[in-house]
Design an enzyme around this catalytic site. Structure first.
Site, PDB file in Angstrom:
ATOM      1  N   THR A  33      19.376   2.295  70.697  1.00  0.00           N
ATOM      2  CA  THR A  33      20.543   1.412  70.529  1.00  0.00           C
ATOM      3  C   THR A  33      21.768   1.890  71.283  1.00  0.00           C
ATOM      4  OG1 THR A  33      21.310   2.591  68.544  1.00  0.00           O
ATOM      5  CG2 THR A  33      19.748   0.761  68.220  1.00  0.00           C
ATOM      6  N   CYS A  37      25.789   8.022  64.972  1.00  0.00           N
ATOM      7  CA  CYS A  37      26.142   7.819  63.567  1.00  0.00           C
ATOM      8  C   CYS A  37      26.401   9.148  62.878  1.00  0.00           C
ATOM      9  CB  CYS A  37      25.004   7.116  62.822  1.00  0.00           C
ATOM     10  SG  CYS A  37      24.488   5.537  63.517  1.00  0.00           S
ATOM     11  N   CYS A  41      24.797   7.696  57.376  1.00  0.00           N
ATOM     12  CA  CYS A  41      24.856   6.271  57.725  1.00  0.00           C
ATOM     13  C   CYS A  41      23.835   5.474  56.904  1.00  0.00           C
ATOM     14  CB  CYS A  41      24.576   6.073  59.209  1.00  0.00           C
ATOM     15  SG  CYS A  41      24.713   4.348  59.753  1.00  0.00           S
ATOM     16  N   ARG A  44      19.023   1.881  58.586  1.00  0.00           N
ATOM     17  CA  ARG A  44      17.655   2.382  58.528  1.00  0.00           C
ATOM     18  C   ARG A  44      17.518   3.624  59.409  1.00  0.00           C
ATOM     19  NH1 ARG A  44      12.926  -1.583  60.357  1.00  0.00           N
ATOM     20  NH2 ARG A  44      13.907  -1.164  62.378  1.00  0.00           N
ATOM     21  N   ARG A  66      27.998   5.258  71.845  1.00  0.00           N
ATOM     22  CA  ARG A  66      29.237   4.770  71.249  1.00  0.00           C
ATOM     23  C   ARG A  66      29.147   4.874  69.734  1.00  0.00           C
ATOM     24  NH1 ARG A  66      28.411  -0.108  68.983  1.00  0.00           N
ATOM     25  NH2 ARG A  66      26.751  -1.466  69.781  1.00  0.00           N
ATOM     26  N   CYS A  68      29.127   4.178  65.785  1.00  0.00           N
ATOM     27  CA  CYS A  68      28.586   3.144  64.902  1.00  0.00           C
ATOM     28  C   CYS A  68      29.732   2.428  64.188  1.00  0.00           C
ATOM     29  CB  CYS A  68      27.655   3.792  63.875  1.00  0.00           C
ATOM     30  SG  CYS A  68      27.020   2.665  62.619  1.00  0.00           S
ATOM     31  N   CYS A  71      29.073   2.959  59.926  1.00  0.00           N
ATOM     32  CA  CYS A  71      29.354   4.207  59.192  1.00  0.00           C
ATOM     33  C   CYS A  71      30.619   4.909  59.659  1.00  0.00           C
ATOM     34  CB  CYS A  71      28.170   5.161  59.283  1.00  0.00           C
ATOM     35  SG  CYS A  71      27.917   5.927  60.913  1.00  0.00           S
TER      36      CYS A  71
END
Length: 497
Positions: A33, A37, A41, A44, A66, A68, A71
């Site tokens: 992605t 995080c 977080c 999943r 980048r 999240c 969270c």
């Protein structure tokens, strides 16, 4: 357990269990992605092969990830690891958070640490995964996020307050880090309604548990009239920053005693991130209380103290030079007596506090003022008056510079070279200025009284040897023993001021 000591599997298990204790100590990048995080977080948990761990968020930025949006990995306390390690990387991180790069550049940071720019960059990349500029940039982005989401300050003012050199640089960085424009980041926030737009009022994050009543009581007992004010749920003071005088108040709202907030006004908005970082250090907000309490509760004699006061913190300081003077004056006398003398010095030699310093009248005197005119207001033994004046003079001329980026061993050596400064003073200053978590003030009368109360060895050598079982958290052990209910049989050799 810190980042370096953890294996990949241990870090991954912390993520699987969404363990909040590790928030701020490392972040995980998700390769599929491009997002990084915090460990807790709620999203999943990604597959292990899709995870990459980073010691600092700046390293995740540098690797193309980048933050999240769910969270908010930047909205957590900082890593406690930088206090635990007195090495170059730890010292550099403390100075970066104190705004040294924004004020003096990477060359100024390297000079303070005694290294070349190239060597310092290499050390930081090896230790954190990012160079000094990337680390400073990440800190600016974190500060900007706090100000965007929690204040009504104009966005252009936030850009320069956070340390960015231009609006364009600010916009580009915020978009790159958060994948949102500054306006969109602000829209995600929960700003507190404020009637005074010049006053900042923001929340302070910390790891639970925390002994807030103990911290406020500590500052209240030592508050200098006119300079500071403290009660059961707040602490306020005036302080000099690079851009001029500032005022701040740390408090817990009546409707939420677990919430901790900072109100502040500064002369120059560029000082705001510096003030925020110093307040965090003053209240030891980046500490890992679970790690500390786990070690201390393994000692049967200390277990009841930890049970009574979980999450104890070690008070830091706002101004290292001021702390040395306060400590020297507080040697071998009671806290109330030291407070009386320090109030006399402050009202006699200090400049007036700014009008916006609510309820306060004076700034702490400059070292120049104490060196030149301290003898006119100081009372007590001549040797102590001379020692304080001499120490102030060496700091005024730059012969002695104390700072949170000091090498602890070198700082102690420099302090012991001053007439009138002994091991207790040097170690006490080291504990509060550099944040060294492993200082045990064996010569402190109040500590030894607390140790007797706890049933610890009475012999100094035996007590010192026993204290090694609590390493590397002996500063917290020291604070617990100060808190142990007892009355010293003899006047303490050193009483914290």
């Amino acid at each position: 357990m810190n980042f370096q000591d953890m294996s990949f599997d241990q870090r991954y298990r912390a993520v699987q269990s969404r363990d909040r204790r590790f928030d701020g100590q490392f972040v995980l990048g998700v390769k599929t992605t491009g997002i990084y995080c915090r460990p807790s977080c709620p999203a999943r948990t990604p597959k292990p092969e899709n995870v990459q761990f980073f010691r600092a968020s700046a390293a995740a930025h540098a690797a193309g990830f980048r933050a999240c949006k769910r969270c908010l990995p930047e909205a957590v306390p900082g890593s406690p690891e930088w206090n635990l390690h007195g090495d170059v990387a730890g010292r550099a991180m403390r100075l970066i958070n104190d705004g040294v790069i924004d004020q003096q550049g990477v060359s100024g940071l390297a000079q303070q640490l005694g290294y070349s720019t190239r060597h310092l960059t290499r050390i930081l990349r090896e230790e954190t995964g990012a160079g000094p500029l990337a680390l400073a940039r990440a800190h600016r982005a974190q500060t900007a996020r706090v100000l965007l989401t929690q204040t009504a300050l104009p966005i252009s003012e936030i850009a320069f307050s956070a340390g960015f050199s231009s609006i364009r640089q600010f916009n580009d960085t915020i978009r790159e880090v958060y994948d949102l424009s500054p306006q969109q980041v602000r829209a995600h926030g929960h700003r507190t309604a404020q009637t005074d737009t010049a006053m900042v009022d923001i929340g302070l994050s910390y790891r639970e548990p925390i002994d807030l009543p103990g911290l406020f009581a500590w500052f209240a007992a030592r508050a200098i009239s006119g300079l500071e004010h403290a009660d059961a749920w707040s602490y306020a003071r005036a302080v000099n920053l690079p851009g001029g005088p500032a005022w701040f108040r740390v408090y817990t709202p009546p409707d939420s005693r677990s919430d901790l907030r900072l109100q502040a006004r500064v002369t120059e908005m560029q000082d705001l991130p510096i003030l925020m970082a110093r307040v965090r250090r003053l209240f030891d907000l980046d500490a890992d209380p679970v790690a500390v309490d786990t070690v201390l509760t393994s000692l049967p004699a200390i277990r009841p103290l930890v049970a009574a006061v979980p999450g104890i913190r070690v008070a830091g300081c706002m101004d290292p030079h001021e702390l040395l003077v306060r400590t020297m004056i507080g040697q071998q006398i009671s806290v109330p007596a030291a407070r009386t003398i320090l109030t006399r010095i402050t009202t006699g030699l200090g400049e007036p506090a700014p009008e916006f310093a609510l309820g306060l009248t004076h700034m702490f005197p400059t070292m120049e003022a104490i060196a030149e005119r301290g003898s006119t207001v100081l009372r007590g033994p001549k040797a102590r008056r001379n020692a304080v004046g001499n120490a102030a003079g060496t700091m005024a001329t730059g012969q002695l510079r104390l700072g949170l980026g000091d090498d602890p061993t070198e700082q102690r050596k420099a302090l012991l070279a001053l007439k009138g400064v002994g091991p207790w003073t040097a170690d006490y200053v080291r504990m509060r200025v550099t944040g060294d978590p492993d200082v045990f003030l064996i010569d402190d009368g109040a500590l030894r009284a607390g140790a007797r109360r706890a049933g610890l060895p009475a012999d100094t050598s035996d007590l010192l040897a026993w204290s090694t079982h609590s390493s590397p958290w002996r500063s917290y052990l020291t604070t617990h023993l100060w808190r142990a209910p007892t009355v010293p049989a003899q006047p303490p050799e050193g009483d914290p001021s």
